[in-house]
Design an enzyme around this catalytic site. Structure first.
Site, PDB file in Angstrom:
ATOM      1  N   PHE A 308     -60.974  -6.397 -14.949  1.00  0.00           N
ATOM      2  CA  PHE A 308     -61.709  -7.693 -15.592  1.00  0.00           C
ATOM      3  C   PHE A 308     -60.356  -8.547 -15.788  1.00  0.00           C
ATOM      4  O   PHE A 308     -59.320  -8.330 -15.778  1.00  0.00           O
ATOM      5  CB  PHE A 308     -61.900  -7.212 -17.078  1.00  0.00           C
ATOM      6  CG  PHE A 308     -63.049  -6.489 -17.348  1.00  0.00           C
ATOM      7  CD1 PHE A 308     -64.433  -6.982 -17.148  1.00  0.00           C
ATOM      8  CD2 PHE A 308     -62.948  -5.125 -17.584  1.00  0.00           C
ATOM      9  CE1 PHE A 308     -65.503  -6.101 -17.653  1.00  0.00           C
ATOM     10  CE2 PHE A 308     -64.086  -4.395 -17.984  1.00  0.00           C
ATOM     11  CZ  PHE A 308     -65.341  -4.732 -17.650  1.00  0.00           C
ATOM     12  N   ASP A 309     -60.600  -9.528 -15.374  1.00  0.00           N
ATOM     13  CA  ASP A 309     -60.071 -10.817 -15.652  1.00  0.00           C
ATOM     14  C   ASP A 309     -60.295 -11.210 -16.971  1.00  0.00           C
ATOM     15  O   ASP A 309     -61.391 -10.828 -17.469  1.00  0.00           O
ATOM     16  CB  ASP A 309     -60.343 -12.182 -14.873  1.00  0.00           C
ATOM     17  CG  ASP A 309     -59.541 -13.435 -15.047  1.00  0.00           C
ATOM     18  OD1 ASP A 309     -58.597 -13.359 -15.391  1.00  0.00           O
ATOM     19  OD2 ASP A 309     -60.364 -14.514 -15.417  1.00  0.00           O
TER      20      ASP A 309
END
Length: 631
Positions: A308-309
């Site tokens: 995930f960013d």
């Protein structure tokens, strides 16, 4: 002529059925000659479209199911089995009719989308409101939409306010309030209110049109399973013909060989996988998730690691300025004005936050071009009002040779430990202040991540360009397995590639803009962006239209369910053929009954796939409460 026959296929099926009923009446009345003539006529009428399809397939060097049926029917006529020849042709056409009707329902989500497309628009031209076809609307024109009306373009609200149902775009049934300058999308409906909208995208350029195009393309894209089964059918069909010849050579029973030919048709096997894919993609579209084809569905189901960013993915992406601390005699308001004007050249979340803060304080950003350079992952350099600005993180300050005194660094560390992102602002080579910015974890993040873990995700990692302290706060609150902070875009790409090299099937979730390179190299790229940006819709394999992590967990659960459904259909189809062949060799299955069971098996796999249309991972499950947290 051939085209006309295909157009009249339903009528041909009906006539064939009526002739069968007439033959039954003739049999009851004792008119044997009439009965046989009627059965031959029924066979001929229903057999012509089947034979035509078989011929067309042969011209394309393909062995189709229609070829097997045609051979079997001709053989039945030769040995005088008129009842079975008529029954087989009718059942085949009637089964095809039922399949087509049922398949229409699996595509219902796409049909619903198309039906929601607006046809007309009310445009203000020369001071008058004029109704025009939606394809005649031009960019820059003002559109009027009243209660109950459909938004015909993508654009921004010029005046008015309204509550819009955006289910066609986001899958969300809860209406969204729209006021001046808010974005609206084609295909959405004004529940109540009145708005005037400036058209920014029209026709095929609208988000709604692109969604329809993507879903259409996705439903035509074959999965690996489908491609394998198609190759298998091209080998299997001629093999069945040879086996039928072998059966006749061994038994000298032409009726047995013909029956063997019919029941070995791989109809359910060939249709089982594609109908599951179509239904799964349709379900995704209905819930605001665009899955770009069968291969994406297959690969997503195998994902064991999700990267995930942080900003805009795990957090809301709508950060706010929480504090402005100035040093060396600078004024906080003036520093904010300079920083905001510099950040107008940046599209980064944090930069836009600074611009919004200046706007909320009604600071006037003096007109004039800003000369500057955005350094991805670090910040920017700019000249504003003849002053040199450097705005960004510690790395940027170090690269520019700007000294950060201990007092200033300690203040930044304190803010970061509280969950803020500390943005350093230097003016003319000297630190002028620190702008503290905080974001919030998405309300649905905990629930979505928990569901994905339960469904098979083994590792969740966060990559961010933000500082380590803020990243650690987010990772701890979400229970992530690992996090890596202060990364440049190319370092995110390297990390994703490392995970793939070590045997993981990786999905990368980001905002579709700054994370586009990492999204592109992952096994599955997933973009979050409300309304769908051009970059996210083109780069990513999966696009979440409502910008919610719960949609990600739905997509992952849906992919698992779709692949499971494909396997069920394949196993059932193989099992039915195996049982039928044993029944034929034992003398318990005959030509007409074999065809009936064959068509029934095709319908069963279609009906099984249709269950995916109603699939909802959250149905019947108690929603978990996720505490929003400032980070």
């Amino acid at each position: 002529m051939i085209g006309w026959i295909h157009q009249q296929i339903n009528k041909i099926t009906a006539v064939s059925g009526l002739l069968l009923l007439a033959a039954l009446a003739a049999y009851i009345g004792g008119f044997d000659g009439v009965r046989q003539g009627t059965l031959v006529a029924a066979t001929a009428i229903a057999g012509v479209p089947i034979a035509i399809k078989a011929y067309q397939a042969l011209r394309m060097k393909a062995f189709s199911i229609e070829l097997l049926v045609t051979i079997a029917v001709v053989g039945a006529l030769l040995i005088g089995e008129y009842v079975e020849s008529a029954a087989v042709t009718f059942l085949f056409l009637f089964g095809a009719y039922l399949e087509a009707r049922t398949l229409e329902k699996t595509r219902s989500s796409l049909k619903d989308l198309v039906d929601m497309a607006p046809q007309e628009a009310v445009v203000i031209r020369d001071g008058n409101q004029v109704n025009v076809p939606v394809e005649d609307v031009q960019e820059g024109e003002t559109i009027v939409i009243r209660s109950g009306g459909k938004v015909p373009v993508d654009g921004r609200v010029l005046t008015g306010q309204a509550s819009l149902n955006e289910a066609a775009i986001t899958g969300e049934s809860v209406p969204a309030a729209k006021t001046q300058k808010d974005q609206v999308f084609s295909g959405t409906i004004v529940d109540h209110g009145y708005i005037e909208v400036i058209a920014e995208r029209v026709g095929d350029d609208t988000t709604f049109a692109k969604i329809i195009e993507l879903v259409e393309e996705a439903q035509e894209t074959k999965s690996k399973t489908e491609k394998f089964l198609n190759r298998f059918a091209n080998v299997y069909t001629p093999a069945v013909v040879l086996l039928s010849i072998l059966v006749y050579a061994l038994t000298k029973d032409l009726h047995l060989a013909i029956t063997f030919l019919v029941v070995a048709c791989p109809g359910a096997l060939v249709i089982g996988a594609p109908v599951s894919t179509v239904a799964g993609i349709g379900n995704g579209a209905k819930h605001g998730v665009l899955l770009k084809g069968g291969e994406v569905m297959d690969q997503l189901s195998k994902v064991d690691t999700i990267v995930f960013d942080k900003t805009g993915t795990l957090t809301k992406g709508k950060p706010e300025v929480t504090d402005i601390q100035v040093f060396n005699g600078h004024d906080s308001t003036e520093l904010l004005r300079l920083a905001a004007k510099a950040e107008t050249i940046s599209e980064h979340h944090l930069g836009q936050t600074v611009v919004r803060e200046a706007a909320s304080r009604k600071l006037k950003l003096a007109e004039g071009d800003v000369q500057g350079e955005v350094l991805k992952g670090n910040g920017l350099l700019a000249i504003v009002d003849d002053r040199q600005l450097a705005i960004g993180n510690r790395k940027l300050m170090e690269k520019q040779g700007i000294l950060i005194p201990d007092e200033i660094n300690n203040h930044a560390l304190t803010k970061e430990k509280e969950g803020n992102t500390a943005v350093f602002a230097a003016v003319d080579g000297e630190i002028a202040g620190i702008i503290s910015i905080a974001d919030q974890i998405r309300e649905d993040a905990v629930e979505a991540l928990t569901v994905m873990r339960r469904n098979g995700v083994k590792q969740m990692v966060m990559l961010t360009g933000d500082n380590r302290h803020t990243a650690e706060v987010v990772a701890d609150r979400l229970g992530l397995d690992a996090f890596h902070a202060e990364l440049l875009p190319e370092q995110k790409v390297e990390y994703v590639q490392h995970l793939k090299r070590t045997g993981h099937v990786v999905a990368m979730a980001g905002d579709g803009i700054n994370d586009a390179p990492a999204i592109a190299v992952a096994d599955i790229g997933l973009a979050m962006g409300e309304g769908g940006t051009d970059i996210s819709m083109e780069t990513a394999d999966v696009v979440l239209m409502a910008d919610k992590l719960n949609q990600f967990s739905h997509a992952y659960s849906l992919a698992k369910a779709t692949v499971r459904n494909m396997k069920q259909n394949t196993l059932f189809a193989v099992g039915i053929v195996f049982v039928l062949l044993i029944g034929v060799l034992m003398g318990d299955i005959h030509l007409a009954s074999g065809m009936f069971i064959h068509e029934a098996s095709v319908l069963i796999v279609i009906l099984n796939a249709m269950r995916l249309i109603r699939f909802n991972r959250s149905k019947g499950k108690k929603r978990m409460e996720a505490l929003p947290a400032e980070v």
